[in-house]
Design a protein around this motif. Structure first.
Motif, short mmCIF file in Angstrom:
data_model
loop_
_atom_site.label_atom_id
_atom_site.label_comp_id
_atom_site.label_asym_id
_atom_site.label_seq_id
_atom_site.Cartn_x
_atom_site.Cartn_y
_atom_site.Cartn_z
N VAL A 40 -31.98 -24.11 -2.12
CA VAL A 40 -31.24 -23.37 -1.07
C VAL A 40 -30.57 -24.45 0.07
O VAL A 40 -29.78 -24.33 0.40
N LYS A 41 -31.53 -25.39 0.36
CA LYS A 41 -31.14 -26.33 1.37
C LYS A 41 -29.87 -27.08 0.89
O LYS A 41 -28.96 -27.52 1.50
N MET A 42 -29.63 -27.47 -0.32
CA MET A 42 -28.59 -27.97 -0.98
C MET A 42 -27.40 -27.34 -0.71
O MET A 42 -26.34 -28.01 -0.52
N TYR A 43 -27.60 -25.83 -1.09
CA TYR A 43 -26.39 -25.07 -0.93
C TYR A 43 -25.87 -24.81 0.39
O TYR A 43 -24.53 -24.90 0.79
N THR A 44 -26.64 -24.91 1.42
CA THR A 44 -26.37 -24.77 2.75
C THR A 44 -25.84 -26.24 3.37
O THR A 44 -25.15 -26.06 4.27
N CYS A 45 -26.07 -27.27 2.74
CA CYS A 45 -25.44 -28.60 3.13
C CYS A 45 -24.28 -28.85 2.30
O CYS A 45 -23.53 -29.86 2.71
N PHE A 46 -24.18 -28.05 1.27
CA PHE A 46 -22.84 -28.26 0.67
C PHE A 46 -21.66 -27.92 1.12
O PHE A 46 -21.52 -26.71 1.73
N ASP A 47 -20.67 -28.89 1.28
CA ASP A 47 -19.27 -28.60 1.75
C ASP A 47 -18.35 -27.72 0.86
O ASP A 47 -17.59 -28.70 0.02
N PHE A 48 -18.40 -26.50 0.72
CA PHE A 48 -17.64 -25.74 -0.26
C PHE A 48 -15.85 -25.84 0.13
O PHE A 48 -15.54 -25.21 1.14
N SER A 49 -15.02 -26.29 -0.74
CA SER A 49 -13.78 -26.38 -0.31
C SER A 49 -13.07 -26.02 -1.69
O SER A 49 -12.86 -26.74 -2.74
#
Length: 334
Positions: free
Chosen positions: A31-40
């Protein structure tokens, strides 16, 4: 402080609790990785689907492999499955139980990643924006097929100049986000229902088989730990003996340099008992090879009988001392 020490000792002694803790940490990390991931999203017709599906399914594979690597029982299960028969037969029920428990724990973090990405909706919008039927939306009616494909590919890019004030982009985005969230909640509900049924329907099956499989899976894990600890203790004593032998051989040079070598007779006797006659590298290698190829049978009654027979055959400790009988008064017939 004592309470934390007790909790830490409990987690150390119970490997199942350790695996549950690692499983929870991996789930929180996903969950933490997804929230910190910059999706572009690339917003290109041929790359959107590869990028969106890659973000959705590649990290879960990595998390699943991490769950298998961090789970100690996975290695124990593979060793039990691949070991030779030897003096101990392999129980397939125990191997299946270990495999199912390992897979269940390893699947938690990947499922949470997929559910979080679906509830957020960005990955599915990026992946399937070019696959939407343009006839359902009014804004794409007057455009050519190539223009429609380019416009649909730019739906995830709300900052693009062509799509900034386009109402059809918002409609496509809401449509795909609705499907994504519905799919995410469905998967979450499916897994919760499966866990509920597995928990409540378990008493309907044979509990004796389940208890046996759980008991012997714990036994295999504990046996491996004790064997490794015993090998470490023997290695330490073996190294100590080798170092003492080296210093004994170099005693003359040590005396020249006015060094003294301490001798601990009681400690040496204790180490001799713990070494159990295994004092050579070939003996250690033979012992490890026999442990792998010919594990002892799960029958400690034979060892107990041998121990009792040895006690019966060995003379009492007072039989060898000549002055023992002089302590007792001797009677003669008159």
């Amino acid at each position: 402080m004592d309470r934390f020490r007790m909790i830490f000792q409990y987690f150390q002694s119970n490997s199942e609790s350790v695996m549950n803790g690692i499983c929870g940490l991996l789930a929180l990390a996903s969950v933490k990785m997804y929230t910190c991931f910059d999706f572009s999203c690339p917003c290109l017709p041929w790359y959107n689907m590869a990028y969106g599906l890659g973000i959705m399914f590649v990290p879960p594979v990595a998390l699943f492999l991490c769950g298998l690597i961090l789970n100690r029982q996975s290695l124990v299960m593979l060793e039990e499955w691949r070991r030779p028969q030897g003096h101990r037969k392999k129980d397939l029920a125990v191997i299946r139980y270990m495999c199912s428990s390992i897979m269940q724990r390893a699947m938690v973090a990947p499922v949470i990643w997929i559910v979080v990405t679906l509830l957020d909706g960005k990955c599915l919008i990026c992946a399937f924006s070019s696959s939407v039927d343009p006839k359902k939306f009014v804004g794409f009616a007057n455009a050519s097929l190539e223009q429609v494909q380019q416009l649909l590919a730019k739906v995830p890019c709300k900052e693009d100049e062509l799509m900034r004030n386009n109402t059809s982009r918002k409609a496509v985005s809401r449509y795909l986000r609705c499907w994504s969230q519905a799919l995410g909640w469905s998967i979450l509900l499916l897994f919760i229902a499966a866990a509920f049924l597995a928990r409540w329907l378990r008493p309907c099956f044979n509990q004796a088989t389940l208890l046996q499989a759980r008991h012997w899976s714990n036994y295999i894990d504990i046996e491996q730990k004790i064997f490794e600890e015993t090998c470490c203790e023997h290695s330490r004593l073996f190294a100590h003996k080798c170092i003492l032998h080296f210093f004994e051989s170099m005693r003359q040079e040590i005396k020249l340099h006015s060094f003294s070598l301490p001798r601990e007779e009681e400690g040496v006797e204790r180490e001799e008992d713990l070494l159990r006659g295994i004092r050579h590298q070939d003996q250690v290698n033979k012992l490890l090879k026999m442990w792998y190829y010919e594990k002892p049978p799960l029958d400690v009654s034979q060892v107990t009988q041998r121990h009792l027979l040895g006690r019966e055959r060995s003379p009492p400790p007072w039989a060898d001392s000549p002055g023992t009988w002089s302590k007792f008064p001797q009677h003669t017939d008159v």
